[in-house]
Design a protein around this motif. Structure first.
Motif, PDB file in Angstrom:
ATOM      1  N   UNK A 115      28.765  31.186  40.379  1.00 19.76           N
ATOM      2  CA  UNK A 115      29.785  30.158  39.801  1.00 19.76           C
ATOM      3  C   UNK A 115      30.258  30.754  38.466  1.00 19.76           C
ATOM      4  N   UNK A 116      31.653  30.826  38.275  1.00 19.27           N
ATOM      5  CA  UNK A 116      32.142  31.331  36.818  1.00 19.27           C
ATOM      6  C   UNK A 116      32.193  29.892  35.965  1.00 19.27           C
ATOM      7  N   UNK A 117      31.801  30.219  34.845  1.00 18.67           N
ATOM      8  CA  UNK A 117      31.362  29.175  33.788  1.00 18.67           C
ATOM      9  C   UNK A 117      32.613  29.231  32.624  1.00 18.67           C
ATOM     10  N   UNK A 118      32.916  30.607  32.431  1.00 19.56           N
ATOM     11  CA  UNK A 118      34.289  30.633  31.341  1.00 19.56           C
ATOM     12  C   UNK A 118      34.819  32.106  31.693  1.00 19.56           C
ATOM     13  N   UNK A 119      36.332  32.153  31.736  1.00 20.41           N
ATOM     14  CA  UNK A 119      36.968  33.369  31.929  1.00 20.41           C
ATOM     15  C   UNK A 119      38.141  33.419  31.063  1.00 20.41           C
ATOM     16  N   UNK A 120      38.648  32.219  30.702  1.00 23.18           N
ATOM     17  CA  UNK A 120      39.718  32.132  29.776  1.00 23.18           C
ATOM     18  C   UNK A 120      39.635  31.288  28.419  1.00 23.18           C
ATOM     19  N   UNK A 121      40.341  31.638  27.323  1.00 23.01           N
ATOM     20  CA  UNK A 121      40.384  30.911  26.300  1.00 23.01           C
ATOM     21  C   UNK A 121      41.848  30.453  25.900  1.00 23.01           C
ATOM     22  N   UNK A 122      42.364  29.142  25.934  1.00 22.38           N
ATOM     23  CA  UNK A 122      43.689  28.781  25.690  1.00 22.38           C
ATOM     24  C   UNK A 122      44.686  29.514  26.623  1.00 22.38           C
ATOM     25  N   UNK A 123      44.115  29.573  27.939  1.00 20.46           N
ATOM     26  CA  UNK A 123      44.932  30.349  28.743  1.00 20.46           C
ATOM     27  C   UNK A 123      45.162  31.924  28.783  1.00 20.46           C
ATOM     28  N   UNK A 124      44.167  32.587  28.006  1.00 22.15           N
ATOM     29  CA  UNK A 124      44.351  34.050  27.777  1.00 22.15           C
ATOM     30  C   UNK A 124      43.113  34.478  28.057  1.00 22.15           C
ATOM     31  N   UNK A 125      42.792  35.654  29.008  1.00 24.24           N
ATOM     32  CA  UNK A 125      41.527  36.076  29.701  1.00 24.24           C
ATOM     33  C   UNK A 125      40.583  36.470  28.179  1.00 24.24           C
ATOM     34  N   UNK A 126      39.283  36.404  28.377  1.00 24.53           N
ATOM     35  CA  UNK A 126      38.610  36.576  27.582  1.00 24.53           C
ATOM     36  C   UNK A 126      38.352  38.015  27.526  1.00 24.53           C
ATOM     37  N   UNK A 127      37.810  38.655  26.469  1.00 24.45           N
ATOM     38  CA  UNK A 127      37.732  40.128  26.381  1.00 24.45           C
ATOM     39  C   UNK A 127      36.867  40.978  27.434  1.00 24.45           C
ATOM     40  N   UNK A 128      35.471  40.476  27.024  1.00 20.41           N
ATOM     41  CA  UNK A 128      34.122  41.143  27.817  1.00 20.41           C
ATOM     42  C   UNK A 128      33.246  40.422  27.410  1.00 20.41           C
ATOM     43  N   UNK A 129      33.009  39.250  27.845  1.00 22.33           N
ATOM     44  CA  UNK A 129      31.617  38.498  27.248  1.00 22.33           C
ATOM     45  C   UNK A 129      30.158  39.508  27.313  1.00 22.33           C
ATOM     46  N   UNK A 130      29.665  39.442  26.237  1.00 23.89           N
ATOM     47  CA  UNK A 130      28.608  40.418  25.686  1.00 23.89           C
ATOM     48  C   UNK A 130      27.092  39.966  26.081  1.00 23.89           C
TER      49      UNK A 130
END
Length: 314
Positions: A115-130
């Protein structure tokens, strides 16, 4: 004619280096550093699974998750992994992971689906969760530097859509993504104090700037969801505080260039576990959480301690 008795080999040098007398109460003098697996390119994200008594960790450039258990040894847990980096467990024993490839935080369900929990912030893709941790209230906190989009080595090269490297919180009830800190160069490892009143976050900005930070900062957790403060807790040298975990007494066990460094809650360096490779991350494991698993460049190491890892508040 009797056989000539073999002569025992001399003991290996101790991997322990005491700097502060308090370190003696945390380690076992006769312990040894065990190499459990080698042959990776860059190991990261160790997580202990109590249900199966095994250790799972990332081999990021090889795009795989590995597993190790006593007796069975090591093997592949998942490949491809989506250039998986940090891992942790949620309150239900599900693995929560940071994927460089998908640029997302995902949860592996008990049936194996994700399940994807988070992939975007304010409509923009995240960098690369670490790296990622789960608080006792079920909220998920993670760092989002750019390492997975800087090149094609640990992900897929791309420009940052957000334009910065931040720290986020996923609310357990609403699933809403909240920005909790935006004043880092390259936020990396993070971990709560045993009572969850403080959150430690590393900044490894030195990877991108010669005089960049290589320290751990500490924040007060306000109302369980926001941060205040952010003073430098410890400057790690040689190397970086890539990843770390805390023991039951609030001591911080962190990666470094020469092994694992142990800091007291007051910021004093107590001692080191010397490791022959650059360390990336650690986690406590084993049935009693008294074994420290260490991911270091190409290998997985482990060492028994006289202290146990911190457990989440009930």
């Amino acid at each position: 004619m009797s056989a000539t008795p073999s002569i025992p080999a001399p003991p290996a040098a101790s991997p322990l280096l005491t700097i502060d007398p308090r370190f003696a109460a945390l380690v076992v003098p006769s312990t040894r550093l065990d190499c459990l697996h080698t042959g990776s390119r860059w190991t990261e994200g160790p997580v202990y699974l109590p249900a199966t008594d095994e250790l799972v960790w990332s081999d990021i450039p090889n795009n795989r998750l590995l597993r190790w258990s006593e007796g069975a040894g090591s093997g592949v847990f998942r490949q491809p992994s989506g250039f998986n980096n940090g891992n942790t467990l949620d309150r239900e024993g599900r693995i929560v992971s940071c994927l460089h490839g998908a640029r997302a935080v995902v949860r592996t369900e008990h049936d194996g689906s994700r399940t994807v929990l988070a992939s975007h912030w304010q409509g923009k893709r995240l960098n690369s969760p670490n790296d990622v941790v789960v608080k006792s209230d079920g909220s998920i906190w993670f760092t989002d530097p750019s390492y997975g989009i800087d090149s094609d080595y640990e992900g897929y090269k791309a420009d940052s859509e957000i334009g910065g490297c931040h720290v986020y919180r996923i609310d357990a009830q609403s699933g809403e993504l909240e920005l909790v800190s935006s004043d880092f160069e390259r936020p990396n490892g993070l971990a709560f104090s045993p009572d969850e009143s403080r959150l430690y976050i590393a900044d490894t900005g030195r990877t991108h700037r010669a005089n960049g930070p290589h320290h751990i900062r500490v924040f007060d957790v306000i109302d369980g969801r926001t941060l205040s403060g952010g003073a430098v807790f410890a400057i790690v040298t040689p190397g970086l505080a890539d990843g770390f975990r805390l023991d039951e007494h609030g001591n911080v066990w962190t990666s470094a260039g020469d092994g694992v460094h142990c800091y007291a809650a007051d910021g004093a360096l107590l001692g080191k576990i010397l490791v022959p490779e650059v360390v990336s991350n650690v986690c406590f494991g084993g049935p009693r959480l008294n074994r420290l698993f260490i991911t270091a460049t190409t290998s997985l190491y482990a060492i028994y301690l006289a202290v146990n890892g911190a457990r989440r508040p009930a």
